[in-house]
Design a protein around this motif. Structure first.
Motif, PDB file in Angstrom:
ATOM      1  N   ALA A  10      10.203   6.144   0.647  1.00 14.30           N
ATOM      2  CA  ALA A  10      10.541   4.719   0.619  1.00 14.30           C
ATOM      3  C   ALA A  10      10.422   4.111   2.013  1.00 14.30           C
ATOM      4  O   ALA A  10      10.076   2.932   2.163  1.00 14.30           O
ATOM      5  CB  ALA A  10      11.944   4.517   0.069  1.00 14.30           C
TER       6      ALA A  10
ATOM      7  N   GLY B  25       7.072   2.680   2.499  1.00 14.29           N
ATOM      8  CA  GLY B  25       6.611   1.718   1.508  1.00 14.29           C
ATOM      9  C   GLY B  25       6.112   2.283   0.198  1.00 14.29           C
ATOM     10  O   GLY B  25       5.546   1.551  -0.618  1.00 14.29           O
TER      11      GLY B  25
ATOM     12  N   SER C 245       6.697   3.496  -3.522  1.00 11.32           N
ATOM     13  CA  SER C 245       7.693   3.216  -4.560  1.00 11.32           C
ATOM     14  C   SER C 245       8.251   4.519  -5.126  1.00 11.32           C
ATOM     15  O   SER C 245       7.493   5.433  -5.464  1.00 11.32           O
ATOM     16  CB  SER C 245       7.081   2.381  -5.686  1.00 11.32           C
ATOM     17  OG  SER C 245       6.660   1.117  -5.204  1.00 11.32           O
TER      18      SER C 245
ATOM     19  N   GLN D 131      14.827   4.249  -8.036  1.00  9.44           N
ATOM     20  CA  GLN D 131      16.022   3.853  -7.300  1.00  9.44           C
ATOM     21  C   GLN D 131      17.268   4.498  -7.900  1.00  9.44           C
ATOM     22  O   GLN D 131      17.434   4.533  -9.116  1.00  9.44           O
ATOM     23  CB  GLN D 131      16.176   2.334  -7.326  1.00  9.44           C
ATOM     24  CG  GLN D 131      15.042   1.589  -6.626  1.00  9.44           C
ATOM     25  CD  GLN D 131      14.955   1.941  -5.154  1.00  9.44           C
ATOM     26  OE1 GLN D 131      15.908   1.774  -4.405  1.00  9.44           O
ATOM     27  NE2 GLN D 131      13.794   2.428  -4.736  1.00  9.44           N
TER      28      GLN D 131
ATOM     29  N   LYS E 289       4.535  -0.534 -11.219  1.00  9.35           N
ATOM     30  CA  LYS E 289       4.216  -0.002  -9.897  1.00  9.35           C
ATOM     31  C   LYS E 289       3.692   1.423 -10.057  1.00  9.35           C
ATOM     32  O   LYS E 289       3.683   1.975 -11.160  1.00  9.35           O
ATOM     33  CB  LYS E 289       5.465   0.007  -9.002  1.00  9.35           C
ATOM     34  CG  LYS E 289       6.095  -1.340  -8.748  1.00  9.35           C
ATOM     35  CD  LYS E 289       7.356  -1.183  -7.888  1.00  9.35           C
ATOM     36  CE  LYS E 289       8.048  -2.512  -7.644  1.00  9.35           C
ATOM     37  NZ  LYS E 289       9.297  -2.328  -6.818  1.00  9.35           N
TER      38      LYS E 289
ATOM     39  N   TRP F 156       4.979   4.810  -9.039  1.00  8.74           N
ATOM     40  CA  TRP F 156       6.168   5.458  -8.514  1.00  8.74           C
ATOM     41  C   TRP F 156       5.914   6.950  -8.312  1.00  8.74           C
ATOM     42  O   TRP F 156       5.378   7.628  -9.206  1.00  8.74           O
ATOM     43  CB  TRP F 156       7.343   5.320  -9.474  1.00  8.74           C
ATOM     44  CG  TRP F 156       7.913   3.942  -9.634  1.00  8.74           C
ATOM     45  CD1 TRP F 156       8.788   3.305  -8.798  1.00  8.74           C
ATOM     46  CD2 TRP F 156       7.682   3.037 -10.732  1.00  8.74           C
ATOM     47  NE1 TRP F 156       9.116   2.068  -9.293  1.00  8.74           N
ATOM     48  CE2 TRP F 156       8.450   1.868 -10.476  1.00  8.74           C
ATOM     49  CE3 TRP F 156       6.903   3.096 -11.893  1.00  8.74           C
ATOM     50  CZ2 TRP F 156       8.463   0.789 -11.340  1.00  8.74           C
ATOM     51  CZ3 TRP F 156       6.910   2.017 -12.754  1.00  8.74           C
ATOM     52  CH2 TRP F 156       7.684   0.872 -12.485  1.00  8.74           C
TER      53      TRP F 156
END
Length: 301
Positions: A104, A107, A109, A112, A242, A244
């Motif tokens: 992270a 940058g 992804s 979370q 995205k 990830w």
């Protein structure tokens, strides 16, 4: 030359033994086709077997569950040239929370972490673990157990990227050349969520070419360069809104048994060249598609 392939599960973890035996088989066959002699550990203490055999070998590679891999790799590094990731990078990758923080920070992804009162779906998984073991969709109000973490549930397609890192650090850092990693394949993962919410892995298909293929490859390269991974690495991703990165495996993964049958190069040759800082610019596909299962079975079309 002599090469030690030290795979942990084949004789020490019945639940994962089929995967381990399948990976050892394709690696051993590749090295032997190049004229090298392959040594395998016996059934005794695994760490002691590595310490016994590694000094007899020119190169070595350890394959083990991530939580154990760093320790065993360190033993190997003290005795011979390790063609996999070094023990420090492995220790970072084994910790999913730390890996996510590192990625992270540049940058990339990552899922979370979320609290129990998060309104969306959550996934609970071990902070240190291998594959889908212990990964499940959280029940209402369920809290992560000891050494577990909860992350947001991500919608998207499940892929992994197989890639070989060139020499960057470690006991053979004199071989550092600055050359980029070698992309092998993007693999579709067959991941299933049962009625109980538990994730299970059922193999995959390779090579595949998603619409965002170039982006996926660049994320994979950026990932292993940031983490300092070397040798064969498997990067698990979910591609949706995205791209990830959900897990980084700094060792051969089950995708290997499919990859070896769809590239023209010998995987042993790619690994040996990469470990001395002279990786090929790319590999070439032979036109086949491999479908592999979690027990080591492979079919081609």
């Amino acid at each position: 030359m002599k090469v030690l392939i030290a795979e942990y599960t084949a004789s020490r973890d019945p639940s994962l033994a089929p995967e381990g035996k399948a990976m050892v088989s394709v690696l051993q066959e590749s090295f032997e086709r190049l004229g090298h002699t392959v040594l395998l550990p016996g059934s005794g203490d695994f760490d002691a077997e590595i310490a016994r055999l590694a000094p007899q070998c020119d190169y070595g590679l350890v394959i083990a569950p991530d939580v154990l891999l760093s320790k065993f790799t360190h033993t190997l590094e003290l005795a011979t040239h390790n063609i996999g990731s070094d023990s420090t990078a492995i220790a970072v990758c084994a910790n999913k929370r730390l890996t996510a923080k590192v990625l992270a920070g540049i940058g990339i992804s990552v899922p979370q972490e979320v609290p129990a009162d998060y309104t969306g779906r959550r996934v609970i998984k071990p902070i240190k673990g291998a594959g889908s073991v212990g990964v499940r969709i959280a029940k209402d109000g369920e809290l992560p157990g000891k050494d577990e973490m909860a992350v947001e549930y991500l919608e998207g397609e499940h892929y992994s990227v197989s890639i070989v890192g060139s020499r960057v650090v470690g006991e053979a850092c004199g071989f550092y050349s600055g050359l980029p990693p070698v992309f092998l394949t993007i693999n579709r993962q067959h991941a299933v969520v049962g009625e109980d919410g538990v994730f299970t892995y059922h193999g995959g298909e390779t090579p595949v070419h998603p619409k965002r293929e170039e982006e996926i490859i660049e994320v994979a390269k950026k990932t292993i360069e940031r983490l300092g991974c070397q040798g064969y690495v498997g990067i698990d991703m979910i591609v949706g809104e995205k791209i990830w990165v959900v897990d980084v495996n700094p060792r051969p993964t089950m995708s290997l048994i499919g990859v070896v049958g769809v590239i023209e190069e010998e995987i042993a040759d790619v690994l040996l060249k990469a470990t001395v800082g002279l990786p090929p610019e790319c590999v070439h596909y032979n036109g086949k598609t491999a479908t592999f299962d979690e027990t080591g079975g492979v079919t081609y079309s």
